[in-house]
Scaffold this motif. Sequence first.
Motif, PDB file in Angstrom:
ATOM      1  N   SER A   1     -33.651 104.865 -32.802  1.00 50.53           N
ATOM      2  CA  SER A   1     -34.062 105.722 -33.924  1.00 50.53           C
ATOM      3  C   SER A   1     -33.848 105.004 -35.257  1.00 50.53           C
ATOM      4  CB  SER A   1     -33.282 107.035 -33.889  1.00 50.53           C
ATOM      5  OG  SER A   1     -31.913 106.827 -34.193  1.00 50.53           O
TER       6      SER A   1
ATOM      7  N   GLU B   1     -30.500 105.136 -27.695  1.00 49.25           N
ATOM      8  CA  GLU B   1     -31.462 106.023 -28.356  1.00 49.25           C
ATOM      9  C   GLU B   1     -31.187 106.085 -29.861  1.00 49.25           C
ATOM     10  OE1 GLU B   1     -34.227 107.848 -27.330  1.00 49.25           O
ATOM     11  OE2 GLU B   1     -34.037 106.428 -25.659  1.00 49.25           O
TER      12      GLU B   1
ATOM     13  N   SER C   1     -36.608 102.487 -35.469  1.00 42.27           N
ATOM     14  CA  SER C   1     -37.889 103.150 -35.701  1.00 42.27           C
ATOM     15  C   SER C   1     -38.031 103.566 -37.173  1.00 42.27           C
ATOM     16  CB  SER C   1     -38.017 104.364 -34.782  1.00 42.27           C
ATOM     17  OG  SER C   1     -39.220 105.051 -35.045  1.00 42.27           O
ATOM     18  N   LYS C   2     -36.996 104.177 -37.744  1.00 37.82           N
ATOM     19  CA  LYS C   2     -37.067 104.627 -39.140  1.00 37.82           C
ATOM     20  C   LYS C   2     -37.094 103.439 -40.087  1.00 37.82           C
ATOM     21  CE  LYS C   2     -35.588 108.644 -41.675  1.00 37.82           C
ATOM     22  NZ  LYS C   2     -34.683 109.827 -41.665  1.00 37.82           N
TER      23      LYS C   2
END
Length: 468
Positions: A42, A38, A45-46
Amino acid sequence: MKSIRSKLVVTLSVTITSFVLCILLATDIAVDSWIDNEFDRSLQSKAGMLMTLVHKTDEGFSFSFSSEFMPEFAGEIEPEYFQVWSKEGTFTRSKSLDLFEVKNLPFEDLEIGESKIRPLQLPDGRGGRVFYSRFIPQGKDNTSVDTYKKTNDEPLTLAYAASSEEVDFVLWLIDVIFIVTTITVIVFIRLFVRKAIDTSLAPLIKLNQDISQLSITSEGSQIFIQEPVKELLPIVESLNAFIKENRQLYLREKRLTSDIAHEIKTPIAELINMAEVAIRFPNETELNEDFKPEALKISLRLKNIVSNLLLLHKYSNGKLIKQDACDLNQVITRVLENTDLSRVNLELNENAPAIISNLFALESIISNLVNNAKQYSPLNSKILVSTMISKEKLLFLSVTNSLIEPLSDNDIDQLFDPLWQKDTSRTSNDNFGLGLSIAKTLSKAIDAQLSAEVSDRKITFSLALNTD
């Protein structure tokens, strides 16, 4: 010495602990992997969001970024870092990099479309991870990356770094919880298993205590379980049956000892009295003439008692060799040749097959059964001696006589006990209550079955012999 309790405790503890540890370990690994993945997602994703802020223009590239909406890149809270490289060098970077001595993130050479995550010590000294990606920025018309690849547009490299200390702390905390839980579970399982086994074995321990206090000499000695346990009930029933049987044997042995002493005491007392009279009156001619025959008679009686007892003892726990071919009808006829046949009726099956048995035992059994029938039946009654073959291919010898006195169930149970007689006043010089005991003992010695059955004031002794 092996211990059931210790073995159960060890086996159950190891089994349950291993099973629980496997579950806990699998859970720990799954949670660690999920949290780790996870965090990486993240980062990705960023980083993807930052890549969408880079556009190709006619003059070169533009980066539409505002620290107002992403203050973490300005170093105001929990600093995060990014840096973008073109072929000329650094294209742009976050303001947070200017706050520390290290002004740049390490560069990673990648192929177009390739991405990578690796651990990194951040410029502020914290532990973290950096996400690298080599990409082709979007054009004004939002042309896809595939189109740019075909037109050989210039790619850029993005590095986005963030602290992983919080994630590492959570992972460390989970590992600590796992270790503490594991130790707690091991201790709990050990105590639980030990307690459960002690509770389960309590009836068995109580049973052992009850058994240790048993005595076959105590009347009514028996085992009782206050809270019946399914697995122990058959054991208790078997033990109680064993106790009952051994108590009966004890009482029979006790009575036999008393009866033997009584049977021998009388003739010994008679011999002593006769000897004392002969010593006191040595010159009585008439007394001397009767003394010797009477002494011989009493001595012979003692000899018969002892001989029969020895015979009973000799074959009580042994087997006789069966190697004599016998025609049962002929054996019966031969044994009864020297007997008063006026009281005997013979009903012999002519088709009775020859058998392999022990001739001495058969003759002794037949003789004792017929003599017993004569002794304990009315004087003018008839005795029936018969043979027959059953459907099970068993050859039966039966001796039936009328009863002078009725027999109770308890009397029937004692018929084959040594020295037992229904009416002790009928004891003679030739009968001591050993005939049926000897017959029963010899029957067992040749693998035959001797039983008694009472019906209509008549008793029938049946000897079952195998014809195979």
